[in-house]
Scaffold this active site. Structure first.
Site, PDB file in Angstrom:
ATOM      1  N   ASP A 141       5.732  -2.483  -6.404  1.00  0.00           N
ATOM      2  CA  ASP A 141       6.583  -1.886  -5.363  1.00  0.00           C
ATOM      3  C   ASP A 141       6.284  -0.858  -4.865  1.00  0.00           C
ATOM      4  O   ASP A 141       7.230   0.654  -4.186  1.00  0.00           O
ATOM      5  CB  ASP A 141       8.081  -1.821  -5.134  1.00  0.00           C
ATOM      6  CG  ASP A 141       8.325  -2.584  -3.265  1.00  0.00           C
ATOM      7  OD1 ASP A 141       9.348  -2.301  -2.726  1.00  0.00           O
ATOM      8  OD2 ASP A 141       7.242  -2.512  -2.530  1.00  0.00           O
ATOM      9  N   LYS A 144       0.041   1.079  -3.440  1.00  0.00           N
ATOM     10  CA  LYS A 144      -0.969  -0.534  -3.572  1.00  0.00           C
ATOM     11  C   LYS A 144      -2.181  -0.796  -4.354  1.00  0.00           C
ATOM     12  O   LYS A 144      -2.176  -1.379  -5.543  1.00  0.00           O
ATOM     13  CB  LYS A 144      -1.201  -0.867  -2.290  1.00  0.00           C
ATOM     14  CG  LYS A 144      -2.766   0.469  -1.235  1.00  0.00           C
ATOM     15  CD  LYS A 144      -2.540  -0.706  -0.131  1.00  0.00           C
ATOM     16  CE  LYS A 144      -3.270   1.220   1.193  1.00  0.00           C
ATOM     17  NZ  LYS A 144      -4.464   0.344   1.562  1.00  0.00           N
ATOM     18  N   ASP A 169       4.971  -6.999  -3.739  1.00  0.00           N
ATOM     19  CA  ASP A 169       5.689  -6.708  -3.076  1.00  0.00           C
ATOM     20  C   ASP A 169       4.581  -6.115  -1.845  1.00  0.00           C
ATOM     21  O   ASP A 169       3.565  -5.682  -2.423  1.00  0.00           O
ATOM     22  CB  ASP A 169       6.843  -5.805  -2.396  1.00  0.00           C
ATOM     23  CG  ASP A 169       7.783  -5.309  -1.194  1.00  0.00           C
ATOM     24  OD1 ASP A 169       7.738  -4.640  -0.608  1.00  0.00           O
ATOM     25  OD2 ASP A 169       7.222  -6.349  -0.234  1.00  0.00           O
ATOM     26  N   ASN A 170       4.049  -6.321  -0.360  1.00  0.00           N
ATOM     27  CA  ASN A 170       3.163  -5.659  -0.063  1.00  0.00           C
ATOM     28  C   ASN A 170       1.643  -6.523   0.261  1.00  0.00           C
ATOM     29  O   ASN A 170       0.460  -5.313   0.255  1.00  0.00           O
ATOM     30  CB  ASN A 170       2.958  -4.274   0.424  1.00  0.00           C
ATOM     31  CG  ASN A 170       4.504  -3.659   0.226  1.00  0.00           C
ATOM     32  OD1 ASN A 170       5.287  -2.725  -0.178  1.00  0.00           O
ATOM     33  ND2 ASN A 170       5.338  -4.573   1.572  1.00  0.00           N
ATOM     34  N   GLU A 199       9.234  -5.401   6.507  1.00  0.00           N
ATOM     35  CA  GLU A 199      10.603  -5.601   6.631  1.00  0.00           C
ATOM     36  C   GLU A 199      11.232  -4.468   7.623  1.00  0.00           C
ATOM     37  O   GLU A 199      10.492  -4.087   8.231  1.00  0.00           O
ATOM     38  CB  GLU A 199      11.120  -4.615   5.273  1.00  0.00           C
ATOM     39  CG  GLU A 199      10.007  -3.207   4.886  1.00  0.00           C
ATOM     40  CD  GLU A 199       9.198  -3.687   4.316  1.00  0.00           C
ATOM     41  OE1 GLU A 199       9.043  -3.827   3.741  1.00  0.00           O
ATOM     42  OE2 GLU A 199       9.020  -2.140   3.279  1.00  0.00           O
TER      43      GLU A 199
HETATM   44  O1  7JU Z   1       3.836   2.817   0.044  1.00  0.00           O
HETATM   45  C1  7JU Z   1       4.834   1.737  -0.143  1.00  0.00           C
HETATM   46  N1  7JU Z   1       5.587   1.301  -1.231  1.00  0.00           N
HETATM   47  C2  7JU Z   1       5.609   0.576  -1.445  1.00  0.00           C
HETATM   48  N2  7JU Z   1       6.667  -0.599  -0.105  1.00  0.00           N
HETATM   49  C3  7JU Z   1       5.719   0.411   0.500  1.00  0.00           C
HETATM   50  C4  7JU Z   1       6.231  -0.545   1.843  1.00  0.00           C
HETATM   51  O2  7JU Z   1       7.202  -2.034   1.313  1.00  0.00           O
HETATM   52  C5  7JU Z   1       6.144  -0.853   3.240  1.00  0.00           C
HETATM   53  F1  7JU Z   1       6.516  -1.858   4.181  1.00  0.00           F
HETATM   54  C6  7JU Z   1       4.961   0.414   3.459  1.00  0.00           C
HETATM   55  C7  7JU Z   1       4.499   0.654   4.777  1.00  0.00           C
HETATM   56  C8  7JU Z   1       3.983   1.553   5.353  1.00  0.00           C
HETATM   57  C9  7JU Z   1       4.039   1.844   6.225  1.00  0.00           C
HETATM   58  C10 7JU Z   1       3.463   0.957   7.483  1.00  0.00           C
HETATM   59  F2  7JU Z   1       2.830   0.414   8.774  1.00  0.00           F
HETATM   60  C11 7JU Z   1       2.867  -0.541   6.948  1.00  0.00           C
HETATM   61  C12 7JU Z   1       4.025  -0.660   5.682  1.00  0.00           C
HETATM   62  C13 7JU Z   1       4.567   1.126   2.140  1.00  0.00           C
HETATM   63  C14 7JU Z   1       5.040   0.809   0.914  1.00  0.00           C
HETATM   64 MG    MG Z   2       7.080  -3.074  -0.130  1.00  0.00          MG
END
Ligand code: 7JU
Ligand code: MG
Length: 214
Positions: A141, A144, A169-170, A199
């Site tokens: 997490d 990416k 995740d993601n 989330e």
């Molecule tokens: O960088 C990340 N590291 C770990 N988890 C993340 C995440 O759960 C996100 F939703 C997002 C995220 C941030 C901005 C958005 F518009 C969408 C998802 C980023 C991360």
């Molecule tokens: Mg995440």
């Protein structure tokens, strides 16, 4: 100057949650993110899937890549079996400082080690530094672009064993296409996608569970 979002999230925990009560810490963060400010915690919907996988694995040794404010750290640590231990790597020292306080507020500091630094720098040293033979569970997490290089490094360092469960995740948003292609095509992994939502939003996202076959 002023406070950062992680600091405001920590204040919400200290004002709303009961010391030593991990469920109230999780609820306080979810409330903050739904009603005050969105933050990139795995959240309650994907968190429920995370809980079910952690409970199924019941890991003695667990690794989390990307601590942020410690929300998923608390979700994992509260479900560890007796003797279980979680190492969580965080690159950003400000996030790590907040996470330590969130984890302590939940009363889980004895099962968790927050380690500051880059995952790629730390992974080769986890065995010698923490006496880890291999991990039973890994939660990805962090960034990416690092998911794929980091699991290849975990493989090379012999930190995965037959049956190690990886949960990422993601995989849809922001998306980790190279990681997904690798774990879904490789003979060394058995992969399954759990559809969910980003989330605290209605956007699509999900978790990829991959069992290492050795
Ligand atoms: O960088 C990340 N590291 C770990 N988890 C993340 C995440 O759960 C996100 F939703 C997002 C995220 C941030 C901005 C958005 F518009 C969408 C998802 C980023 C991360
Ligand atoms: Mg995440």
């Amino acid at each position: 100057t002023g406070t950062t979002r992680p600091q405001r999230l920590l204040r919400a925990v200290q004002e709303r949650a009961t010391r030593g009560d991990s469920e109230s810490v999780i609820a306080a963060i979810d409330h903050f993110c739904r009603h005050q400010e969105w933050a990139m915690n795995v959240g309650d919907e994907k968190g429920f899937i995370l809980d079910s996988v952690v409970s199924e694995v019941s890991p003695q040794t667990a690794l989390e890549l990307g601590t942020y404010c410690g929300y998923s750290t608390v979700r994992i640590a509260r479900l560890l079996p007796p003797g279980g231990h979680l190492i969580t790597l965080e690159f950003n020292p400000n996030y790590a400082a907040v996470a330590r306080q969130v984890i302590a507020w939940a009363g889980l500091e004895d099962m968790v080690q927050v380690v500051e630094g880059a995952s790629g720098d730390w992974i080769p040293h986890l065995r010698e530094h923490f006496g880890i033979e291999s991990f039973d569970f890994v939660f990805l997490d962090h960034w990416k672009e690092l998911y794929l290089p980091d699991i290849k490094l975990l493989e090379e360092c012999g930190l995965l064993r037959k049956g190690t469960v990886l949960l990422a995740d993601n995989v849809i948003c922001p998306g980790t296409p190279d990681y997904l292609e690798y774990v879904r095509k490789s003979q060394s992994y058995e992969s399954h996608y759990f559809g969910s939502h980003l989330e605290y939003t209605r956007a699509e996202d999900g978790l990829e569970k991959s069992v290492y076959l050795g």
